[in-house]
Design a protein around this motif. Structure first.
Motif, mmCIF file in Angstrom:
data_model
loop_
_atom_site.group_PDB
_atom_site.id
_atom_site.type_symbol
_atom_site.label_atom_id
_atom_site.label_comp_id
_atom_site.label_asym_id
_atom_site.label_seq_id
_atom_site.Cartn_x
_atom_site.Cartn_y
_atom_site.Cartn_z
ATOM 1 N N VAL A 150 26.708 47.943 40.449
ATOM 2 C CA VAL A 150 28.076 47.430 40.404
ATOM 3 C C VAL A 150 29.009 48.559 40.819
ATOM 4 O O VAL A 150 29.004 49.630 40.208
ATOM 5 C CB VAL A 150 28.461 46.921 39.004
ATOM 6 C CG1 VAL A 150 29.878 46.333 39.029
ATOM 7 C CG2 VAL A 150 27.464 45.888 38.506
ATOM 8 N N ASP A 164 27.398 44.331 43.612
ATOM 9 C CA ASP A 164 28.539 43.645 43.014
ATOM 10 C C ASP A 164 29.755 44.559 43.038
ATOM 11 O O ASP A 164 29.641 45.774 42.800
ATOM 12 C CB ASP A 164 28.219 43.246 41.575
ATOM 13 C CG ASP A 164 27.170 42.152 41.509
ATOM 14 O OD1 ASP A 164 27.420 41.069 42.052
ATOM 15 O OD2 ASP A 164 26.097 42.390 40.923
ATOM 16 N N ALA A 309 32.334 44.325 35.008
ATOM 17 C CA ALA A 309 31.290 45.215 35.520
ATOM 18 C C ALA A 309 30.023 45.112 34.681
ATOM 19 O O ALA A 309 28.909 44.969 35.222
ATOM 20 C CB ALA A 309 31.798 46.655 35.550
ATOM 21 N N ARG A 312 28.392 41.592 35.125
ATOM 22 C CA ARG A 312 27.667 41.460 36.392
ATOM 23 C C ARG A 312 26.304 42.163 36.307
ATOM 24 O O ARG A 312 25.285 41.628 36.752
ATOM 25 C CB ARG A 312 28.485 42.056 37.526
ATOM 26 C CG ARG A 312 29.646 41.195 38.001
ATOM 27 C CD ARG A 312 29.160 40.135 38.985
ATOM 28 N NE ARG A 312 30.242 39.389 39.588
ATOM 29 C CZ ARG A 312 30.329 39.090 40.874
ATOM 30 N NH1 ARG A 312 29.397 39.523 41.706
ATOM 31 N NH2 ARG A 312 31.319 38.362 41.350
#
Length: 345
Positions: A150, A164, A309, A312
């Motif tokens: 992420v 991500d 964050a 994800r």
């Protein structure tokens, strides 16, 4: 209560010491420490009290080695970035209730991003949360082939499919700052930019867009800058080189650290803020909230960024289908004492 077993000086108390202190078996202590079923409430309380009395702490690393999962989220952050410190705090708050621990690895002038990431991977982190990464997108894609990745606080164009992205709408934040200054009556507004730092291009674009929208295209002034106090001070010295009548009446700095350098330089030059020049920062770090700084700034929604964050990363680990694309969080202007209407006369 049984006699406390001798714990040699400098030695870490073990399950055996706790068991002897509580008067139970080592197996029962292990059940309590793992939070498993099999111990009564009374026994559980006695074991935990004994552990506290002798200073026993579970060896989480040993437990990790015995399992197939570490439940560790690796976080790369910039050691010299106050905003990253705020994000780390938010990540802890989001990760721990979900049953994950956080491992930190700092990027510093003497320690690059590659070294920071390799340390996290060596610690068996299951996913990486990278704060403001500056490595090429191709490198992020390589990492994402190993573990979920992420990227926080950086736009990726285009974002690798497996990476991500969670970020603030930086351009919107810059527009909010310009709108605020224009509403106060400012027309000559300069921007000390962030160079190649993550978010700098979006903030620069947001500043230009807002100036044009207000009919102030002729007053657009972008000065080379960066994310540090030194960058802000250098930009401020450039402005002060002009005659007072030619200086802008307001400055939007790339971030709070940059704005602090601007404030310090103006103070040393005897230029009152906001009496002669208004100053706006970006990030709303703890620095901006200090009483003697009292900086008007654009706040990033740290809890929301951290929540997204961590969410994800965990979703990827749990095998959930994660929608492609960015998660973009709106910012919010925080007005404090460094902005006011421009001086008249």
């Amino acid at each position: 209560m049984p006699t406390t077993p001798a714990v040699p000086d400098g030695k870490r108390p073990t399950l055996a010491h706790v068991a002897a202190r509580a008067g139970v078996s080592v197996a029962l202590v292990s059940i309590v420490m793992r939070g498993a079923y099999g111990a009564s409430a009374t026994t559980r309380e006695r074991v935990l009290k004994a552990a506290e009395e002798i200073g026993y702490r579970p060896d989480t690393r040993a437990r990790v080695l015995r399992s197939n999962r570490s439940r560790l989220l690796g976080v790369q952050f910039g050691l010299r970035h106050p905003f990253h410190s705020d994000l780390v705090e938010g990540i802890y708050a989001a990760a721990e209730p979900a049953g994950y621990q956080v491992a930190l690895s700092a990027v510093a002038p003497s320690r690059g991003e590659r070294q920071a990431v390799e340390a996290l991977l060596a610690d068996r982190c299951e996913a990486l949360v990278l704060l403001g990464p500056e490595v090429p997108a191709a490198r992020l894609a390589q990492l994402a082939a190993q573990v979920p990745v992420v990227s926080v606080a950086r736009r990726l164009r285009p974002a690798p499919p497996a990476v991500d992205v969670v970020r603030t709408a930086d351009d919107e934040g810059a527009r909010q700052a310009v709108d605020h200054l224009v509403a106060l009556g400012h027309r000559t507004i300069a921007h000390i930019d962030g160079g190649r730092a993550p978010g700098a291009a979006d903030r620069r674009r947001g500043y230009r867009t807002a100036m044009h929208r207000h009919g102030l295209a002729e007053h657009v002034q972008v000065l080379p800058g960066g994310p540090t106090e030194e960058d802000g001070a250098r930009g401020a010295r450039t402005l002060l080189a002009d005659a007072p009548t030619a200086r802008p009446s307001a400055v939007l700095a790339f971030n709070d650290r940059c704005a602090t350098g601007v404030l310090d330089t103006l103070l040393r030059a005897g230029v009152p803020v906001p009496g002669e020049i208004s100053v706006v920062g970006f990030d709303d770090t703890s620095l901006s909230r200090l009483a003697h700084i009292d900086l008007t700034t654009v706040a990033q929604d740290v809890p929301r960024l951290a929540e997204l964050a961590v969410g994800r990363a965990i979703a990827r680990l749990d095998g959930e289908v994660v929608a492609e694309g960015e998660s973009v969080v709106p910012p919010c202007l925080v007005v404090r004492g460094t902005t006011a209407p421009p001086a008249t006369g």
